[in-house]
Scaffold this motif. Structure first.
Motif, mmCIF file in Angstrom:
data_model
loop_
_atom_site.group_PDB
_atom_site.id
_atom_site.type_symbol
_atom_site.label_atom_id
_atom_site.label_comp_id
_atom_site.label_asym_id
_atom_site.label_seq_id
_atom_site.Cartn_x
_atom_site.Cartn_y
_atom_site.Cartn_z
ATOM 1 N N THR A 1 0.859 -1.189 0.000
ATOM 2 C CA THR A 1 0.000 0.000 0.000
ATOM 3 C C THR A 1 0.895 1.239 0.000
ATOM 4 O O THR A 1 2.123 1.131 0.097
ATOM 5 C CB THR A 1 -0.865 0.049 1.269
ATOM 6 O OG1 THR A 1 0.029 0.255 2.389
ATOM 7 C CG2 THR A 1 -1.653 -1.237 1.473
ATOM 8 N N THR A 2 0.274 2.392 -0.016
ATOM 9 C CA THR A 2 1.053 3.635 0.033
ATOM 10 C C THR A 2 1.726 3.822 1.400
ATOM 11 O O THR A 2 2.588 4.673 1.561
ATOM 12 C CB THR A 2 0.145 4.848 -0.250
ATOM 13 O OG1 THR A 2 -0.973 4.770 0.633
ATOM 14 C CG2 THR A 2 -0.344 4.854 -1.686
ATOM 15 N N GLU A 3 1.319 3.009 2.392
ATOM 16 C CA GLU A 3 1.960 3.056 3.718
ATOM 17 C C GLU A 3 2.997 1.944 3.866
ATOM 18 O O GLU A 3 3.415 1.626 4.980
ATOM 19 C CB GLU A 3 0.895 2.904 4.827
ATOM 20 C CG GLU A 3 -0.177 3.978 4.855
ATOM 21 C CD GLU A 3 0.410 5.359 5.101
ATOM 22 O OE1 GLU A 3 1.297 5.475 5.956
ATOM 23 O OE2 GLU A 3 0.007 6.299 4.397
ATOM 24 N N SER A 4 3.347 1.305 2.753
ATOM 25 C CA SER A 4 4.327 0.208 2.758
ATOM 26 C C SER A 4 3.843 -1.051 3.477
ATOM 27 O O SER A 4 4.651 -1.892 3.881
ATOM 28 C CB SER A 4 5.669 0.661 3.364
ATOM 29 O OG SER A 4 6.488 1.162 2.363
ATOM 30 N N GLU A 5 2.521 -1.171 3.654
ATOM 31 C CA GLU A 5 1.991 -2.420 4.231
ATOM 32 C C GLU A 5 1.974 -3.472 3.125
ATOM 33 O O GLU A 5 1.621 -3.180 1.979
ATOM 34 C CB GLU A 5 0.547 -2.222 4.710
ATOM 35 C CG GLU A 5 0.390 -1.146 5.773
ATOM 36 C CD GLU A 5 -0.998 -0.526 5.713
ATOM 37 O OE1 GLU A 5 -1.696 -0.585 6.735
ATOM 38 O OE2 GLU A 5 -1.376 0.030 4.655
ATOM 39 N N VAL A 6 2.306 -4.701 3.483
ATOM 40 C CA VAL A 6 2.247 -5.787 2.492
ATOM 41 C C VAL A 6 0.794 -6.238 2.355
ATOM 42 O O VAL A 6 0.085 -6.438 3.345
ATOM 43 C CB VAL A 6 3.154 -6.959 2.922
ATOM 44 C CG1 VAL A 6 2.987 -8.141 1.973
ATOM 45 C CG2 VAL A 6 4.617 -6.515 2.947
ATOM 46 N N VAL A 7 0.362 -6.377 1.098
ATOM 47 C CA VAL A 7 -1.038 -6.692 0.807
ATOM 48 C C VAL A 7 -1.204 -8.198 0.548
ATOM 49 O O VAL A 7 -0.416 -8.786 -0.196
ATOM 50 C CB VAL A 7 -1.505 -5.883 -0.429
ATOM 51 C CG1 VAL A 7 -2.935 -6.238 -0.811
ATOM 52 C CG2 VAL A 7 -1.376 -4.389 -0.156
ATOM 53 N N ALA A 8 -2.246 -8.779 1.157
ATOM 54 C CA ALA A 8 -2.522 -10.211 0.956
ATOM 55 C C ALA A 8 -3.337 -10.409 -0.324
ATOM 56 O O ALA A 8 -3.800 -9.440 -0.935
ATOM 57 C CB ALA A 8 -3.294 -10.759 2.153
ATOM 58 N N LYS A 9 -3.528 -11.666 -0.689
ATOM 59 C CA LYS A 9 -4.264 -11.974 -1.926
ATOM 60 C C LYS A 9 -5.702 -11.467 -1.887
ATOM 61 O O LYS A 9 -6.307 -11.212 -2.919
ATOM 62 C CB LYS A 9 -4.235 -13.480 -2.174
ATOM 63 C CG LYS A 9 -2.841 -13.968 -2.558
ATOM 64 C CD LYS A 9 -2.919 -15.074 -3.605
ATOM 65 C CE LYS A 9 -1.551 -15.421 -4.106
ATOM 66 N NZ LYS A 9 -0.734 -16.148 -3.110
ATOM 67 N N ASP A 10 -6.259 -11.299 -0.662
ATOM 68 C CA ASP A 10 -7.633 -10.789 -0.572
ATOM 69 C C ASP A 10 -7.679 -9.252 -0.660
ATOM 70 O O ASP A 10 -8.726 -8.640 -0.490
ATOM 71 C CB ASP A 10 -8.308 -11.265 0.731
ATOM 72 C CG ASP A 10 -7.617 -10.726 1.982
ATOM 73 O OD1 ASP A 10 -6.664 -9.923 1.839
ATOM 74 O OD2 ASP A 10 -8.013 -11.094 3.097
ATOM 75 N N LEU B 1 3.006 -6.631 8.798
ATOM 76 C CA LEU B 1 4.020 -6.913 7.765
ATOM 77 C C LEU B 1 4.146 -5.742 6.789
ATOM 78 O O LEU B 1 3.149 -5.288 6.213
ATOM 79 C CB LEU B 1 3.671 -8.204 7.012
ATOM 80 C CG LEU B 1 4.759 -8.723 6.057
ATOM 81 C CD1 LEU B 1 6.062 -9.029 6.804
ATOM 82 C CD2 LEU B 1 4.297 -9.980 5.320
ATOM 83 N N PHE B 2 5.381 -5.294 6.625
ATOM 84 C CA PHE B 2 5.665 -4.135 5.769
ATOM 85 C C PHE B 2 6.811 -4.494 4.811
ATOM 86 O O PHE B 2 7.542 -5.450 5.052
ATOM 87 C CB PHE B 2 6.070 -2.932 6.645
ATOM 88 C CG PHE B 2 5.026 -2.603 7.680
ATOM 89 C CD1 PHE B 2 4.011 -1.710 7.406
ATOM 90 C CD2 PHE B 2 5.041 -3.253 8.922
ATOM 91 C CE1 PHE B 2 3.018 -1.442 8.354
ATOM 92 C CE2 PHE B 2 4.059 -2.988 9.867
ATOM 93 C CZ PHE B 2 3.049 -2.083 9.582
ATOM 94 N N ALA B 3 6.949 -3.728 3.759
ATOM 95 C CA ALA B 3 8.056 -3.987 2.820
ATOM 96 C C ALA B 3 8.453 -2.700 2.124
ATOM 97 O O ALA B 3 7.626 -1.783 1.954
ATOM 98 C CB ALA B 3 7.647 -5.045 1.795
ATOM 99 N N ALA B 4 9.714 -2.633 1.737
ATOM 100 C CA ALA B 4 10.220 -1.463 1.006
ATOM 101 C C ALA B 4 11.377 -1.892 0.121
ATOM 102 O O ALA B 4 12.055 -2.874 0.412
ATOM 103 C CB ALA B 4 10.691 -0.399 2.005
ATOM 104 N N GLY B 5 11.589 -1.138 -0.958
ATOM 105 C CA GLY B 5 12.754 -1.385 -1.815
ATOM 106 C C GLY B 5 12.440 -2.298 -2.990
ATOM 107 O O GLY B 5 11.281 -2.491 -3.371
ATOM 108 N N GLU B 6 13.513 -2.891 -3.530
ATOM 109 C CA GLU B 6 13.382 -3.634 -4.787
ATOM 110 C C GLU B 6 12.480 -4.861 -4.696
ATOM 111 O O GLU B 6 11.931 -5.301 -5.703
ATOM 112 C CB GLU B 6 14.779 -4.035 -5.304
ATOM 113 C CG GLU B 6 14.720 -4.626 -6.700
ATOM 114 C CD GLU B 6 16.088 -4.975 -7.279
ATOM 115 O OE1 GLU B 6 17.108 -4.547 -6.717
ATOM 116 O OE2 GLU B 6 16.118 -5.676 -8.308
ATOM 117 N N GLY B 7 12.308 -5.401 -3.508
ATOM 118 C CA GLY B 7 11.451 -6.587 -3.370
ATOM 119 C C GLY B 7 9.965 -6.284 -3.435
ATOM 120 O O GLY B 7 9.146 -7.180 -3.259
#
Ligand code: MEZ
Length: 587
Positions: A528-537, A544-550
């Motif tokens: 998301t725009t807040e760097s939250e990792v989005v599930a399939k739903d 869980l958050f993520a940033a960068g090339e991954g």
């Protein structure tokens, strides 16, 4: 390639080691055996009842430095022109290369192909079996766990730490820095103080537009806008930590000069990583190298509650944390996965460090994360032929041209990477020469590195260069004369190159043979725009958050040069802030 005699140097230094001890050498020719009679086990392993080495091998490194001096001191003593102790990797652990009980290995050789000897390089020693945990698995506690110590990881960790969180960074490689450390050309940002000082007119909207057009409009518009909007404050943030981003140049696909790098045009990545390393060290942020996250842990409701780590020496253990941030990079150094998504790239070289294998993406998908744009893999047009060494796009940005085996230009050198790579692959030998003169060389400090690595061919005149390259001299002379005319009239009628900063008129003349190589994976975890990792739903995975090339979505089909470091810092700052909000229960 220049050969050098690191072996002699190391052997000489080893002679000065003093203490004596009983040795339990594990393998023929190992460093342990070489140190026999000169040092004690405790010099590396610490004293006390329990002989132990921490996963980052800090105690061993202290031992090495105590006898041999720091990396910088070792570098000063060495006479060789190319010496790993003076490399661009910065302050790294001695144990990244020198292993006590197993064969030592020059870490640089992951990317370079020097004929480099290392003491105990041929040691016959079995890998030590990973430590086995006895009984219940050890559990630790932190507020935020960051997976991966590149620029995104450091930025996330520093941001979260400064907002009051207890942070642990877990890095599977023996060194920190990731791919960010290899970033060359610079960091894109619009409306910065440095652009203003140079009178460059840019805007957030223009950077957004360039990013979207470069990405074939496949980008997630909200993420691309965040990149552009926060880019200037990310430059300010790095500057406040001690970085120098005062030089501004141009990369392919950019409408104006907006690529920021250190004064004189040095490589941006090594500089930024050293600044981030120092800031993390000053804050005493807990960084564990040689440690791999093998699982993200969730509770019954699907909230992330921590990670399971496999430490090189300490074995498996759990860290309970309210927030986990994946900053483990892309998968360009995973040839099987690259070929799975893009069979046409099978067997191609890569510009990436060996840890870029996509493990962070796997950790996310294992807890239900969705992915985006996995097929979008970027090949960089200019990797030095026969190597893994990236020749920065900044060389073209500062005036170099691309010439084929027939001595002719064939493309707008400042087009996007996908187009420039495709054009090179269509030439004889699927390769090209990057041609420049002394004026371009003087404008960009990074070029000295290519001379240093013996990648450059040269001639006192254009004809001399043509002879060295074995390309038709008349054709190369005409090509350069036509290009210089285009510079003078500010019109490149043939290829529509938008920016020609200087003519190629100042001897000597130089060329580097280049081929495209796998450089960047645009796809990854959906955020998301807040760097939250989005599930399939479509909902964020709590904690869980993520940033960068991954992560996927910022760059669409094709990333513009200079947008990667920008992304790591901007989204690292966002992920760090979001993780702390999660820890504090603010949402
Ligand atoms: O962002 C990049 O990948 C970059 C600037 C690379 C380069 O050519 O230097």
């Amino acid at each position: 390639m220049r050969r050098f005699r690191l072996g002699l140097l190391m052997a000489a230094v080893l002679m000065v080691m003093s203490a004596t001890a009983l040795w339990a050498a594990e393998g023929k020719g190992s460093l342990v055996e070489l140190h026999k009679g000169k040092a004690k086990c405790a010099d590396c392993h610490g004293s006390g009842k329990k002989i132990a080495v921490d996963d980052s091998e800090a105690s061993v490194n202290k031992g090495c430095i105590g006898c041999h001096g720091t990396l910088e001191e070792m570098g000063k003593h060495s006479k060789e022109e190319v010496n790993p102790h003076r490399s661009h990797l910065g302050e790294i652990n001695c144990t990244a290369c020198h292993h006590g009980h197993t064969a030592s290995y020059v870490y640089c050789l992951n990317c370079h192909s020097f004929d480099m000897k290392i003491p105990a390089g041929g040691a016959k020693a079995a890998e030590k079996a990973p430590a086995k945990q006895k009984g219940k698995m050890r559990t630790e506690k932190a507020d935020v766990v960051v997976i991966g110590a590149g620029a995104a990881g450091f930025t996330t960790a520093i941001t979260a730490h400064d907002a009051g969180a207890k942070v642990v960074i877990i890095e599977k490689q023996p060194i920190t820095g990731g791919n960010s450390m290899l970033a060359a050309g610079g960091m894109n940002a619009a409306e910065t103080v440095f652009q203003k000082k140079k009178g460059i007119k840019d805007s957030v909207e223009l950077m957004y537009k360039d990013t979207m057009v470069g990405g074939g409009e496949l980008n997630d518009p909200a993420l691309a806008m965040i990149l552009a909007k926060n880019s200037a404050s990310s430059v300010d943030w790095l500057t406040s930590l001690g970085a120098d981003l005062s030089d501004v140049g141009r990369m392919g696909g950019a409408s104006v000069d907006r690529t920021h790098r250190p004064k004189g045009g040095s490589a941006v990545g090594a500089h930024i990583i050293n600044v981030l390393r120092k800031n993390a060290a000053d804050r005493k942020i807990d960084i564990r190298m040689n440690s791999k996250v093998v699982k993200i842990v969730e509770d019954a409701k699907g909230n992330v509650t921590g990670v399971v780590v496999e430490g090189k020496h300490s074995g498996p253990y759990t860290i309970n944390a309210k927030a986990v941030v994946i900053t483990a990079g892309g998968f360009s150094a995973n040839p099987e996965r690259v070929a799975y998504y893009r069979p046409e790239y099978k067997g191609m070289t890569t510009s990436n460090q060996p840890g870029a294998t996509g493990d962070g993406i796997d950790l996310g998908t294992a807890v239900g994360a969705d992915v985006k744009d996995m097929k979008e893999i970027q090949i960089h047009p200019t990797v030095a032929a026969g190597s893994r060494i990236l020749i920065t796009e900044a060389v073209r940005g500062n005036g170099a041209i691309l010439v084929n085996q027939e001595g002719k230009r064939f493309v707008n050198e400042l087009t996007t990477r996908d187009k420039a790579s495709a054009a090179i692959l269509a030439q004889t030998g699927k390769s090209a020469y990057l041609v420049f003169d002394e004026g371009v060389r003087q404008s960009l400090k990074q070029i000295d590195g290519y001379f240093h690595l013996d990648l450059v061919q040269q001639g006192a005149t254009v004809r001399g260069l043509a002879a060295a390259l074995k390309v038709p001299a008349d054709a190369l002379e005409a090509t350069i004369a036509n290009y210089n005319k285009a510079v003078e009239t500010k019109t490149d009628a043939e290829f529509k190159r938008p920016d020609m900063p200087r003519p190629l008129k100042t001897p000597k003349y130089y060329a580097i043979a280049v081929k495209p190589g796998v450089h960047y994976t645009m796809g990854g975890l959906k955020i998301t725009t807040e760097s939250e990792v989005v599930a399939k739903d479509g909902k964020p995975i709590p904690g869980l958050f993520a940033a960068g090339e991954g992560t996927g979505g910022v760059h669409g089909k094709n990333r513009l040069g200079g947008n990667s470091i920008s992304q790591t810092v901007t989204f690292g700052r966002i992920a760090g802030a979001s993780a702390v909000k999660c820890v504090k229960g603010v949402k």
